[in-house]
Structures are given as structure tokens and as C-alpha cells.
Design a protein around this motif. Structure first.
Motif, PDB file in Angstrom:
ATOM      1  N   PHE A   1       0.825  -1.213   0.000  1.00 54.90           N
ATOM      2  CA  PHE A   1       0.000   0.000   0.000  1.00 54.90           C
ATOM      3  C   PHE A   1       0.861   1.266   0.000  1.00 54.90           C
ATOM      4  CE2 PHE A   1      -2.877  -3.086   2.217  1.00 54.90           C
ATOM      5  CZ  PHE A   1      -3.804  -3.180   1.192  1.00 54.90           C
ATOM      6  N   GLY A   2       2.070   1.164   0.530  1.00 54.89           N
ATOM      7  CA  GLY A   2       2.953   2.332   0.548  1.00 54.89           C
ATOM      8  C   GLY A   2       3.312   2.774  -0.861  1.00 54.89           C
ATOM      9  N   VAL A   3       3.633   1.801  -1.728  1.00 51.40           N
ATOM     10  CA  VAL A   3       3.956   2.125  -3.115  1.00 51.40           C
ATOM     11  C   VAL A   3       2.747   2.716  -3.824  1.00 51.40           C
ATOM     12  CG1 VAL A   3       4.614   1.157  -5.357  1.00 51.40           C
ATOM     13  CG2 VAL A   3       5.768   0.382  -3.273  1.00 51.40           C
ATOM     14  N   ALA A   4       1.577   2.117  -3.574  1.00 51.43           N
ATOM     15  CA  ALA A   4       0.350   2.615  -4.204  1.00 51.43           C
ATOM     16  C   ALA A   4       0.066   4.052  -3.782  1.00 51.43           C
ATOM     17  CB  ALA A   4      -0.825   1.711  -3.825  1.00 51.43           C
ATOM     18  N   GLU A   5       0.200   4.312  -2.475  1.00 49.84           N
ATOM     19  CA  GLU A   5      -0.038   5.673  -1.986  1.00 49.84           C
ATOM     20  C   GLU A   5       0.996   6.649  -2.548  1.00 49.84           C
ATOM     21  OE1 GLU A   5       0.025   5.256   2.217  1.00 49.84           O
ATOM     22  OE2 GLU A   5      -1.939   4.258   2.320  1.00 49.84           O
ATOM     23  N   GLY A   6       2.231   6.163  -2.741  1.00 48.87           N
ATOM     24  CA  GLY A   6       3.276   7.013  -3.324  1.00 48.87           C
ATOM     25  C   GLY A   6       2.945   7.399  -4.753  1.00 48.87           C
ATOM     26  N   PHE A   7       2.462   6.424  -5.545  1.00 55.60           N
ATOM     27  CA  PHE A   7       2.070   6.709  -6.918  1.00 55.60           C
ATOM     28  C   PHE A   7       0.937   7.732  -6.956  1.00 55.60           C
ATOM     29  CE2 PHE A   7       3.886   2.500  -8.463  1.00 55.60           C
ATOM     30  CZ  PHE A   7       4.851   3.112  -9.253  1.00 55.60           C
ATOM     31  N   VAL A   8      -0.026   7.566  -6.079  1.00 56.80           N
ATOM     32  CA  VAL A   8      -1.164   8.490  -6.044  1.00 56.80           C
ATOM     33  C   VAL A   8      -0.696   9.902  -5.709  1.00 56.80           C
ATOM     34  CG1 VAL A   8      -3.294   9.066  -4.844  1.00 56.80           C
ATOM     35  CG2 VAL A   8      -2.842   6.699  -5.477  1.00 56.80           C
ATOM     36  N   ALA A   9       0.188  10.001  -4.717  1.00 55.81           N
ATOM     37  CA  ALA A   9       0.680  11.323  -4.308  1.00 55.81           C
ATOM     38  C   ALA A   9       1.471  11.991  -5.427  1.00 55.81           C
ATOM     39  CB  ALA A   9       1.560  11.178  -3.061  1.00 55.81           C
ATOM     40  N   VAL A  10       2.350  11.228  -6.072  1.00 53.44           N
ATOM     41  CA  VAL A  10       3.136  11.784  -7.192  1.00 53.44           C
ATOM     42  C   VAL A  10       2.234  12.221  -8.323  1.00 53.44           C
ATOM     43  CG1 VAL A  10       4.839  11.226  -8.967  1.00 53.44           C
ATOM     44  CG2 VAL A  10       5.224  10.497  -6.612  1.00 53.44           C
ATOM     45  N   SER A  11       1.220  11.407  -8.633  1.00 53.62           N
ATOM     46  CA  SER A  11       0.291  11.742  -9.710  1.00 53.62           C
ATOM     47  C   SER A  11      -0.447  13.038  -9.421  1.00 53.62           C
ATOM     48  CB  SER A  11      -0.718  10.595  -9.897  1.00 53.62           C
ATOM     49  OG  SER A  11      -1.654  10.910 -10.905  1.00 53.62           O
ATOM     50  N   ARG A  12      -0.912  13.196  -8.172  1.00 54.92           N
ATOM     51  CA  ARG A  12      -1.647  14.414  -7.818  1.00 54.92           C
ATOM     52  C   ARG A  12      -0.745  15.642  -7.859  1.00 54.92           C
ATOM     53  NH1 ARG A  12      -5.068  12.099  -2.584  1.00 54.92           N
ATOM     54  NH2 ARG A  12      -6.684  11.011  -3.781  1.00 54.92           N
ATOM     55  N   ILE A  13       0.476  15.508  -7.344  1.00 54.25           N
ATOM     56  CA  ILE A  13       1.403  16.639  -7.343  1.00 54.25           C
ATOM     57  C   ILE A  13       1.767  17.039  -8.763  1.00 54.25           C
ATOM     58  CG2 ILE A  13       3.740  17.361  -6.719  1.00 54.25           C
ATOM     59  CD1 ILE A  13       3.465  15.592  -4.219  1.00 54.25           C
ATOM     60  N   ALA A  14       2.062  16.034  -9.620  1.00 55.08           N
ATOM     61  CA  ALA A  14       2.427  16.321 -11.007  1.00 55.08           C
ATOM     62  C   ALA A  14       1.286  17.004 -11.747  1.00 55.08           C
ATOM     63  CB  ALA A  14       2.819  15.024 -11.721  1.00 55.08           C
ATOM     64  N   SER A  15       0.054  16.535 -11.523  1.00 59.01           N
ATOM     65  CA  SER A  15      -1.105  17.142 -12.195  1.00 59.01           C
ATOM     66  C   SER A  15      -1.307  18.580 -11.734  1.00 59.01           C
ATOM     67  CB  SER A  15      -2.364  16.320 -11.908  1.00 59.01           C
ATOM     68  OG  SER A  15      -2.249  15.015 -12.418  1.00 59.01           O
ATOM     69  N   ALA A  16      -1.165  18.820 -10.414  1.00 58.22           N
ATOM     70  CA  ALA A  16      -1.360  20.171  -9.879  1.00 58.22           C
ATOM     71  C   ALA A  16      -0.307  21.132 -10.425  1.00 58.22           C
ATOM     72  CB  ALA A  16      -1.309  20.137  -8.358  1.00 58.22           C
ATOM     73  N   ILE A  17       0.964  20.693 -10.438  1.00 59.51           N
ATOM     74  CA  ILE A  17       2.037  21.551 -10.958  1.00 59.51           C
ATOM     75  C   ILE A  17       1.822  21.842 -12.434  1.00 59.51           C
ATOM     76  CG2 ILE A  17       4.506  21.638 -11.464  1.00 59.51           C
ATOM     77  CD1 ILE A  17       4.985  20.070  -8.888  1.00 59.51           C
ATOM     78  N   ALA A  18       1.440  20.805 -13.192  1.00 64.25           N
ATOM     79  CA  ALA A  18       1.220  20.980 -14.627  1.00 64.25           C
ATOM     80  C   ALA A  18       0.110  21.992 -14.893  1.00 64.25           C
ATOM     81  CB  ALA A  18       0.876  19.642 -15.270  1.00 64.25           C
ATOM     82  N   ILE A  19      -0.998  21.874 -14.168  1.00 66.64           N
ATOM     83  CA  ILE A  19      -2.128  22.790 -14.371  1.00 66.64           C
ATOM     84  C   ILE A  19      -1.727  24.226 -14.035  1.00 66.64           C
ATOM     85  CG2 ILE A  19      -4.414  23.430 -13.521  1.00 66.64           C
ATOM     86  CD1 ILE A  19      -4.964  20.426 -13.167  1.00 66.64           C
ATOM     87  N   ILE A  20      -1.030  24.400 -12.907  1.00 68.98           N
ATOM     88  CA  ILE A  20      -0.631  25.753 -12.485  1.00 68.98           C
ATOM     89  C   ILE A  20       0.310  26.389 -13.503  1.00 68.98           C
ATOM     90  CG2 ILE A  20       0.675  27.043 -10.758  1.00 68.98           C
ATOM     91  CD1 ILE A  20      -0.377  25.031  -8.675  1.00 68.98           C
ATOM     92  N   LEU A  21       1.328  25.639 -13.938  1.00 63.24           N
ATOM     93  CA  LEU A  21       2.300  26.200 -14.871  1.00 63.24           C
ATOM     94  C   LEU A  21       1.688  26.466 -16.245  1.00 63.24           C
ATOM     95  CD1 LEU A  21       5.537  24.203 -13.986  1.00 63.24           C
ATOM     96  CD2 LEU A  21       4.955  26.548 -13.407  1.00 63.24           C
ATOM     97  N   ILE A  22       0.810  25.570 -16.705  1.00 66.50           N
ATOM     98  CA  ILE A  22       0.175  25.781 -18.005  1.00 66.50           C
ATOM     99  C   ILE A  22      -0.714  27.017 -17.976  1.00 66.50           C
ATOM    100  CG2 ILE A  22      -1.541  24.843 -19.617  1.00 66.50           C
ATOM    101  CD1 ILE A  22      -0.366  22.073 -19.040  1.00 66.50           C
ATOM    102  N   VAL A  23      -1.455  27.198 -16.876  1.00 70.87           N
ATOM    103  CA  VAL A  23      -2.302  28.394 -16.750  1.00 70.87           C
ATOM    104  C   VAL A  23      -1.439  29.652 -16.717  1.00 70.87           C
ATOM    105  CG1 VAL A  23      -3.861  29.629 -15.207  1.00 70.87           C
ATOM    106  CG2 VAL A  23      -4.210  27.198 -15.633  1.00 70.87           C
ATOM    107  N   MET A  24      -0.318  29.598 -15.996  1.00 69.13           N
ATOM    108  CA  MET A  24       0.574  30.755 -15.938  1.00 69.13           C
ATOM    109  C   MET A  24       1.168  31.061 -17.306  1.00 69.13           C
ATOM    110  SD  MET A  24       2.571  30.010 -12.329  1.00 69.13           S
ATOM    111  CE  MET A  24       3.737  31.338 -12.640  1.00 69.13           C
ATOM    112  N   LEU A  25       1.616  30.035 -18.009  1.00 71.18           N
ATOM    113  CA  LEU A  25       2.173  30.237 -19.344  1.00 71.18           C
ATOM    114  C   LEU A  25       1.130  30.777 -20.304  1.00 71.18           C
ATOM    115  CD1 LEU A  25       4.396  27.042 -19.709  1.00 71.18           C
ATOM    116  CD2 LEU A  25       5.196  29.404 -19.650  1.00 71.18           C
TER     117      LEU A  25
END
Length: 292
Positions: free
Chosen positions: A154-178
Motif C-alpha cells: 500500500f505504501g507504493v500505491a499511496e506514493g504513486f497516487v501522491a506523485v500523480s496528484r502533485i504532477a497534475s497540480a504543478i502541470a495545471i498551475i504552470l500551463i495556466v501561468m504560461l
């Protein structure tokens, strides 16, 4: 709108582009530059999401079958396991296959070569649809009669979920800024081009031209500049993407999506953005010069 007026608006729009060559060139140059920055980062974000999705899809858990069941009885549980909500697939692994895999991982035939297959159990390697629901899925599989126990990280699964959410949030913020920066730069470039024609607009207004009549050639000009910039940006983006794909073709850790799957969305976004800034920049700028 009369046909003669349409012809006039189109001809005046192209005449304005040609007569203000430097500013038109600047607008067409700025639009592809900004779209390329925004598009390149967006494609990086899309491919990161794609590769992360593949890693998530490879994550699985094991369901061990009660050792009292025969192989035929164990295989019969597959249908019941696959009917559990959120289970994408369940692959049956026999004792013999599990032992072969174990010996390959240990890479020590002298120590484990004489082990009997009976020390291991039949099992199912189970992939889930939504990794965020893995814990609930594991619990549901454990309730199936014939399943002795399960193992899941479950630790690996939770890690994947956290990375996915962080990557999506950063991508959305930077794309909107650009996007915001690109719109600002492009619209101001078009505003500057329109400002040089303020005297021409004033003369047309004093001759009795309506606001709509004055505005239409600028709208046509904005459409042409926006679409031309979008097309140039799309072709450049295509070429750059293909060069990157070829340069990392032997790098197995990355799997880039073919541009053919992304071409229509990229072209649509570029065209819409080009039209938005081309027409919007012209309309917003010319509005102040119509008050004569």
C-alpha cells in the motif's frame, strides 16, 4: 452583410497586414513563440502523466489460494475475483511458475534448486483499475472463499497516487501561468500594431463610418495573424516533438506518445488560442480609438 462589404473587409484586412509588415511579422513571430512554450510544456505534462499511468497500471497485488484446493479449483476462482469491483484483471500463477520466478529472482540454483513446488501456493496476480481504491479491493478479494491471504504494498500505491496528484497540480498551475503570460504578450503586440493606425481609424470615423465597419477589417486581420501564427507553431511543435522522439528512441525508461495521437488536440488548442488573442487583441485595442 452584403457581399461587397465582405470582400472589402477581407481585402482591407490583408492590406493592413501587408502595409504594416514589421508589426505583422512581429505578431506572427510572437504568437508561435508563446504557443510553442505553452505547447511544449503541455506535451511534457501529458507524457509524464502517460508514463506515470503505465507505472501505476503495473502495480499489482497477489492473492494466495488455500493450499487444500486443487489447481482446477484454484483456477475456477478467477471469474469470481474478476467480478470484484475495481479489479482490472487477474492472472493465475501456478506453484511451478511461482517457483521458477522465485529461483530466477534468487539466482542461486545450488541453494534453491532442490526446493519442491509444494512449498508455494497457487496465486493470482491482480491489477486494479483505480489504484486509490486498492485497499478496499484487497479487502474484498480476501472475502472470497478459497483465498487464504493477500500481499499488497500500500505504501507504493499511496506514493504513486501522491506523485500523480502533485504532477497534475504543478502541470495545471504552470500551463495556466504560461497561457496568461502568452495572452498578455501576444495581445500587447497586436495592440501596438493597431496603435500605429489610430489616425487611419480617426479619418474613417470622421467620414461617417460606423464602429462595425471600422472594426471588421481589424477582426479579419486578427483572424489571419492568429491562424497563421497557430499553424506555424503547430508545424514547429510537430518537428521538435519528432526530433525528441527519435533522440530518445533507445531510452527504454520513457515511452512518449506518438504525435499522431496528439496532433488534433494540439492543432485545435493552438488555433483556438491564436483566434482568441488575434481577434480579442484587435477588438479590445480598437475600442478606444472608436471614440472620435
Amino acid at each position: 452583410m452584403r457581399k461587397s462589404n465582405v470582400s472589402y473587409f477581407i481585402s482591407e484586412g490583408f492590406h493592413g497586414i501587408l502595409s504594416h509588415g514589421f508589426m505583422s511579422f512581429a505578431a506572427v513571430g510572437i504568437i508561435p513563440a508563446c504557443l510553442l512554450i505553452m505547447g511544449s510544456f503541455s506535451l511534457v505534462a501529458v507524457n509524464m502523466e502517460h508514463n506515470l499511468g503505465q507505472l501505476i497500471a503495473e502495480n499489482q497485488f497477489l492473492a494466495y489460494i488455500d493450499e487444500s484446493l486443487t489447481e482446477e479449483q484454484a483456477r475456477a476462482l478467477q471469474r469470481e475475483i474478476e467480478q470484484v469491483p475495481n479489479v482490472a484483471s487477474a492472472a493465475f500463477v501456478t506453484r511451478e511458475e511461482a517457483m521458477e520466478h522465485f529461483q530466477e529472482e534468487m539466482d542461486d540454483d545450488d541453494l534453491f534448486g532442490d526446493l519442491s513446488d509444494d512449498v508455494l501456493r497457487h496465486r493470482f496476480a491482480i491489477h486494479v483499475v483505480d489504484i486509490e481504491q486498492m485497499e478496499e479491493t484487497v479487502a474484498a478479494v480476501e472475502q472470497i472463499e478459497g483465498v487464504a491471504n493477500t500481499t499488497a504494498d500500500f505504501g507504493v500505491a499511496e506514493g504513486f497516487v501522491a506523485v500523480s496528484r502533485i504532477a497534475s497540480a504543478i502541470a495545471i498551475i504552470l500551463i495556466v501561468m504560461l497561457l496568461a503570460v502568452s495572452l498578455f504578450i501576444i495581445s500587447n503586440t497586436i495592440k501596438l500594431a493597431t496603435f500605429t493606425r489610430r489616425e487611419e481609424i480617426a479619418i474613417m470615423k470622421m467620414c461617417g463610418a460606423t464602429n462595425r465597419f471600422v472594426r471588421m477589417p481589424f477582426i479579419v486581420e486578427g483572424i489571419v495573424l492568429g491562424l497563421a501564427g497557430a499553424l506555424i507553431a503547430f508545424l514547429l511543435q510537430w518537428g521538435i516533438y519528432q526530433l525528441i522522439v527519435r533522440s530518445i528512441a533507445g531510452f527504454q525508461l520513457l515511452d512518449l506518445l506518438p504525435f499522431g495521437k496528439l496532433a488534433l488536440p494540439v492543432l485545435g488548442v493552438f488555433a483556438a488560442t491564436g483566434l482568441l488573442v488575434g481577434v480579442g487583441g484587435s477588438v479590445l485595442t480598437i475600442r478606444k480609438f472608436l471614440q472620435v
